[in-house]
Design a protein around this motif. Structure first.
Motif, short mmCIF file in Angstrom:
data_model
loop_
_atom_site.label_atom_id
_atom_site.label_comp_id
_atom_site.label_asym_id
_atom_site.label_seq_id
_atom_site.Cartn_x
_atom_site.Cartn_y
_atom_site.Cartn_z
N ASN A 128 0.69 -1.28 -0.05
CA ASN A 128 -0.03 0.09 0.12
C ASN A 128 0.95 1.40 -0.10
OD1 ASN A 128 -2.42 -1.26 0.03
ND2 ASN A 128 -3.11 -0.80 1.99
N ALA A 129 1.83 1.23 0.82
CA ALA A 129 2.84 2.41 0.82
C ALA A 129 3.32 2.69 -0.51
CB ALA A 129 3.68 2.18 2.14
N ALA A 130 4.01 1.45 -1.01
CA ALA A 130 4.55 1.54 -2.15
C ALA A 130 3.58 2.27 -3.42
CB ALA A 130 5.08 0.66 -2.87
N HIS A 131 2.43 1.75 -3.41
CA HIS A 131 1.20 2.18 -4.28
C HIS A 131 1.13 3.69 -4.31
CE1 HIS A 131 -2.58 2.44 -6.85
NE2 HIS A 131 -2.92 3.17 -5.77
N ALA A 132 1.16 4.24 -2.89
CA ALA A 132 0.98 5.86 -2.60
C ALA A 132 2.17 6.74 -3.11
CB ALA A 132 0.90 5.87 -1.21
N MET A 133 3.27 5.85 -3.55
CA MET A 133 4.39 6.63 -3.89
C MET A 133 4.85 6.33 -5.35
SD MET A 133 6.94 6.45 -0.51
CE MET A 133 6.84 4.81 -0.50
N GLU A 134 4.15 5.39 -6.30
CA GLU A 134 4.62 4.93 -7.46
C GLU A 134 4.77 5.87 -8.43
OE1 GLU A 134 1.90 2.15 -8.57
OE2 GLU A 134 0.07 3.51 -9.01
N GLU A 135 3.91 7.02 -8.19
CA GLU A 135 4.23 8.27 -9.60
C GLU A 135 5.39 8.93 -9.18
OE1 GLU A 135 0.63 10.33 -10.03
OE2 GLU A 135 -0.52 8.52 -10.61
N GLU A 136 5.61 9.36 -8.02
CA GLU A 136 6.67 10.36 -7.64
C GLU A 136 7.83 9.84 -7.00
OE1 GLU A 136 4.97 14.10 -6.08
OE2 GLU A 136 3.54 14.19 -7.79
N GLY A 137 7.71 8.51 -6.69
CA GLY A 137 8.67 8.02 -5.92
C GLY A 137 8.95 8.41 -4.28
N GLY A 138 9.80 8.11 -3.41
CA GLY A 138 9.55 8.69 -2.11
C GLY A 138 10.52 7.59 -1.14
N THR A 139 10.27 7.82 0.01
CA THR A 139 10.76 6.91 0.98
C THR A 139 9.97 6.02 1.80
OG1 THR A 139 12.53 8.57 1.18
CG2 THR A 139 12.48 6.97 2.90
N LEU A 140 10.28 4.72 1.58
CA LEU A 140 9.43 3.77 2.73
C LEU A 140 10.42 3.41 3.89
CD1 LEU A 140 7.20 1.65 3.29
CD2 LEU A 140 8.48 0.13 1.73
N GLU A 141 9.85 3.67 5.10
CA GLU A 141 10.57 3.38 6.35
C GLU A 141 9.91 2.50 7.15
OE1 GLU A 141 12.90 6.90 8.31
OE2 GLU A 141 10.84 7.65 7.54
N ILE A 142 10.57 1.23 7.48
CA ILE A 142 10.10 0.35 8.43
C ILE A 142 10.97 0.27 9.64
CG2 ILE A 142 9.77 -2.12 8.89
CD1 ILE A 142 10.12 -0.80 5.26
N GLU A 143 10.25 0.48 10.92
CA GLU A 143 10.94 0.52 12.18
C GLU A 143 10.15 -0.62 12.98
OE1 GLU A 143 10.06 4.45 13.75
OE2 GLU A 143 11.46 5.63 12.34
N LEU A 144 11.20 -0.94 14.06
CA LEU A 144 10.78 -2.02 14.97
C LEU A 144 11.36 -1.24 16.35
CD1 LEU A 144 9.25 -4.58 14.41
CD2 LEU A 144 11.33 -5.80 14.83
N THR A 145 10.52 -1.01 16.99
CA THR A 145 11.03 -0.54 18.44
C THR A 145 10.18 -1.26 19.63
OG1 THR A 145 9.19 1.41 18.18
CG2 THR A 145 11.30 1.72 17.45
N ASP A 146 10.79 -0.92 20.89
CA ASP A 146 10.18 -1.32 22.06
C ASP A 146 9.12 -0.32 22.41
OD1 ASP A 146 11.60 -3.75 22.45
OD2 ASP A 146 13.52 -2.48 22.88
N GLN A 147 7.93 -0.62 23.00
CA GLN A 147 6.93 -0.06 23.62
C GLN A 147 6.43 -0.47 24.87
OE1 GLN A 147 5.75 3.07 22.53
NE2 GLN A 147 7.24 2.78 20.33
N ILE A 148 6.06 0.31 25.67
CA ILE A 148 5.49 0.08 27.15
C ILE A 148 4.16 0.67 27.20
CG2 ILE A 148 5.66 0.01 29.32
CD1 ILE A 148 7.71 -1.78 28.33
N TYR A 190 5.48 -4.32 24.62
CA TYR A 190 4.99 -4.49 23.23
C TYR A 190 6.31 -4.16 22.42
CZ TYR A 190 0.34 -5.04 24.73
OH TYR A 190 -1.14 -5.30 25.15
N VAL A 191 6.18 -4.94 21.24
CA VAL A 191 7.19 -4.30 19.88
C VAL A 191 6.17 -3.76 19.14
CG1 VAL A 191 6.75 -6.73 18.92
CG2 VAL A 191 8.67 -5.06 18.35
N GLU A 192 6.58 -2.60 18.39
CA GLU A 192 5.82 -1.75 17.54
C GLU A 192 6.50 -1.87 16.25
OE1 GLU A 192 5.06 2.88 16.32
OE2 GLU A 192 4.63 2.34 18.65
N LEU A 193 6.02 -2.19 15.22
CA LEU A 193 6.11 -2.22 13.71
C LEU A 193 5.54 -1.06 13.02
CD1 LEU A 193 7.24 -3.61 11.18
CD2 LEU A 193 5.14 -4.73 10.95
N CYS A 194 6.17 -0.24 12.47
CA CYS A 194 6.01 1.25 12.10
C CYS A 194 6.14 1.00 10.44
CB CYS A 194 6.58 2.26 12.55
SG CYS A 194 6.05 3.95 11.79
#
Length: 658
Positions: free
Chosen positions: A409-429, A446-450
């Protein structure tokens, strides 16, 4: 004809005797039934046509009572009163009447009579002359036609479809049934007054014109056509029309049409289309799974050869040699390739959900490896894996699905003009203010996937509906609207939560929380250096594989482990050899996918010869047999390729030492 007119006609032609002679001559030669009945009701004359029709001879019928012999009993009295007695009492008689007669064989024939009275010179009635036409077949045909027409009218009237006829020359309706009237809302009288084009919308008029062009060009059997009709009160609905055209002199004159209401189908059409797209996706995944299975089998065989030969080479090279280090890298690459193949198989094949403790970071990394080739090169992918505790209880395949849907979905939102796709994995309480944002979640770690993109973003109205099934902002053919609904369902089933934030023109971020597993995991056993402390033996092993390189490799591996080895590349030949020398074999190791005789079939034949024979079944991939099925067949061991030397050695001993 009156009595006076008959007498006058008779007297004007000569004597009564001459008249009788001439009349009989005429009657005898008629191609119709001709009879005379005297004043006592007896048959005094009949022509040859009557005899041929009834099957009687003249001697058998002359003098017989007409009503008692030739007329069916149920109408005898009526005919005697209405025709015969009335004639002699009043001088008047029915000129025309119909009745059945009985032939010699008992068959009934329907005759249409024309009657004339015979008078003597004194004006007394001598009898009746009747000339009749056999109308049996005609009346039967008329009756059949009426019955057919009645059945047709009943069929048309009560058929579960609209039926109508129209004249192509005058462009008017000829008939219509009740169902078609119900479709349109018009009464029968109103419908028959309509111009056919009045019922059609503009686009459907073009469809009808195209159809008529085909018909007038000689196409007598055009395909059914869908039309959008406009009924009474401008109600629009769809029908599928099958039309049958009738030609005269090669020119179409009229048509009968059957119309099926498609309105309910059209209302459900969008949902049907979505379901079909889901089915195509499922079929595509099934096809990918089948293809992956075939590739996995061949690729794992290749990996087995690379892995095995590199291990053998490592054993022959001193530890100080640079070549040994190079071969160690080859071996490690084989291990990674094996894991990658298993990952592809787990993703492309639908399996039952298996919830178990898994590390999230490796799954994220492997998913991104799979995704990278399908994402535009104009999109930069960044990873930030800072979570220290990423162990969750989950189904790895479903977690893959979550990540791939979000990244797609993220790639579809950027397919015309390009951009940056960031994937983060962080600790959350989750505690205090953070917990209030997720009231349905228990406080704790919890572990958060963004997944964040710099695409077009979404408006608040769209954000409210993104998790609804079938809702999509993509163009037709680019999405089913089910991806985020699936993501939401998977995350919820794992005890997690998903939220989204977005600003039009600035991008979107999805935040997925998974509860961290609290219990301690079992410590991993320290890895034993390959080649050290390997289980060995002195038994005799029959090794069967259709790949010569595999046979050569494993003959050397098994020999170095101390075993005596017999090898075959043809399973049928191996079976024949075993019939004669099977008592020398302690263990059979066979591949599954082989020409002429599959490994499981070979195993079944071997177990018929020696039910207690230990067999180890190996496969690069198989959707026909697994460990459970192998066990049910009596096969002692089941292994997935590629096997390194330690795995092979340990499995052999497990099977032999049972």
């Amino acid at each position: 004809m009156s009595k006076t007119e008959i007498l006058k006609a008779q007297s004007g032609t000569g004597t009564g005797l001459e008249m009788d002679r001439q009349l009989r001559s005429v009657l005898e030669n008629l191609a119709l039934v001709a009879i005379m009945v005297d004043n006592r009701g007896r048959l005094s004359f009949c022509n040859d046509f009557f005899l041929r029709l009834t099957g009687w001879s003249r001697s058998e019928v002359l003098g017989k009572n007409w009503f008692g012999t030739f007329v069916p009993v149920e109408v005898q009295d009526e005919l005697r009163r209405s025709v015969f007695l009335k004639t002699f009492k009043t001088g008047e008689f029915p000129v025309h009447h119909e009745n059945e007669i009985i032939t010699k064989s008992g068959e009934r024939r329907l005759i249409a009579w024309n009657n004339t009275a015979l008078f003597n010179p004194q004006g007394e009635i001598l009898g009746l002359t009747s000339i009749g036409e056999d109308i049996t077949e005609r009346r039967q045909a008329e009756k059949a036609l009426k019955e057919s027409e009645a059945r047709y009218r009943q069929l048309v009237q009560y058929a579960p479809a609209g039926i109508y006829e129209f004249d192509l020359q005058d462009r008017r309706f000829l008939s219509v049934n009740d169902v078609m009237c119900e479709y349109t809302g018009y009464s029968e009288e109103e419908f028959l007054e309509l111009d056919p084009y009045e019922l059609l919308t503009e686009d459907s008029r073009a469809e009808l014109n195209h159809l008529l062009e085909e018909v007038f060009s000689g196409n007598r059997n055009p395909d059914p056509v869908e039309y959008r009709l406009r009924g009474k009160n401008n109600r629009e609905f769809w029908v599928l029309v099958h039309a049958n055209f009738y030609f005269e002199g090669g020119v179409p004159k009229r048509a009968t049409a059957v119309a099926h209401d498609l309105t309910a189908i059209r209302k459900a059409q969008e949902e049907k289309r979505q379901l079909e797209m889901q089915l195509r996706r499922a079929q595509k995944m099934e096809a990918i799974g089948t293809l992956s299975g075939g590739i996995a089998h061949d690729f794992n065989n290749i990996l087995s050869i690379i892995l095995g030969n590199s291990e053998l080479a490592i054993g022959d090279i001193p530890e100080w040699s640079p070549a040994r280090k190079n071969l160690e890298e080859v071996r490690r690459a084989c291990d990674r390739a094996k894991e990658l193949i298993q990952q592809i198989l787990s993703f492309s094949r639908h399996t039952e959900s298996e919830m178990k403790p898994i590390h999230l970071a490796p799954i994220v990394k492997e998913s991104l490896k799979l995704l990278r080739p399908s994402i535009s090169t104009g999109i930069e992918i960044r990873q930030h894996m800072s979570a220290r505790k990423d162990t969750i209880r989950a189904d790895a395949t479903q977690v893959h699905q979550v990540l791939i849907n979000l990244c797609t979905n993220a790639a579809h939102a950027m397919e015309e003009e390009g951009g940056t796709l960031e994937i983060e994995l962080t600790d959350q309480i989750l505690d205090g203010p953070a917990a209030s944002s997720y009231p349905e979640m228990e406080p704790g770690p919890y572990v958060e996937l963004c997944v964040r993109d710099t695409g077009s973003g979404m408006t608040p109205e769209i954000l409210e509906r993104i998790f609804d099934p079938y809702f999509t902002t993509k163009d037709r053919g680019k999405g089913t609207g089910m991806g985020l609904a699936v993501v939401h369902g998977i995350v919820k089933s794992h005890g997690g939560a998903v939220s989204v934030s977005s600003v039009p023109g600035e991008g979107t971020a999805f935040h997925v929380l998974f509860p961290v597993v609290q219990e301690e995991q079992e410590p991993q056993r320290p890895e034993v250096p390959r080649g050290e402390g390997l289980p060995r033996g002195h038994e005799t092993i029959l090794f069967v594989d259709d790949e010569p390189a595999m046979v050569s490799l494993n003959q050397r591996r098994l020999s170095r482990l101390g075993y005596r080895v017999e090898v075959r590349t043809d399973p049928v030949e191996a079976l024949e050899w075993f019939r004669e020398h099977g008592d020398q074999i302690d263990l059979v190791i066979t591949d599954t996918s082989m020409p002429r005789l599959a490994g499981d079939q070979l195993a079944r034949e071997l177990l018929r010869l020696r039910p207690e024979l230990p067999i180890l079944l190996c496969t690069g991939y198989s959707d026909r047999i697994d460990q459970e099925k192998a066990g049910e067949m009596g096969i002692a061991g089941f292994a997935l390729k590629p096997l390194d030397t330690r795995q092979l050695a340990e499995m052999i001993r497990q099977v032999l030492d049972r």
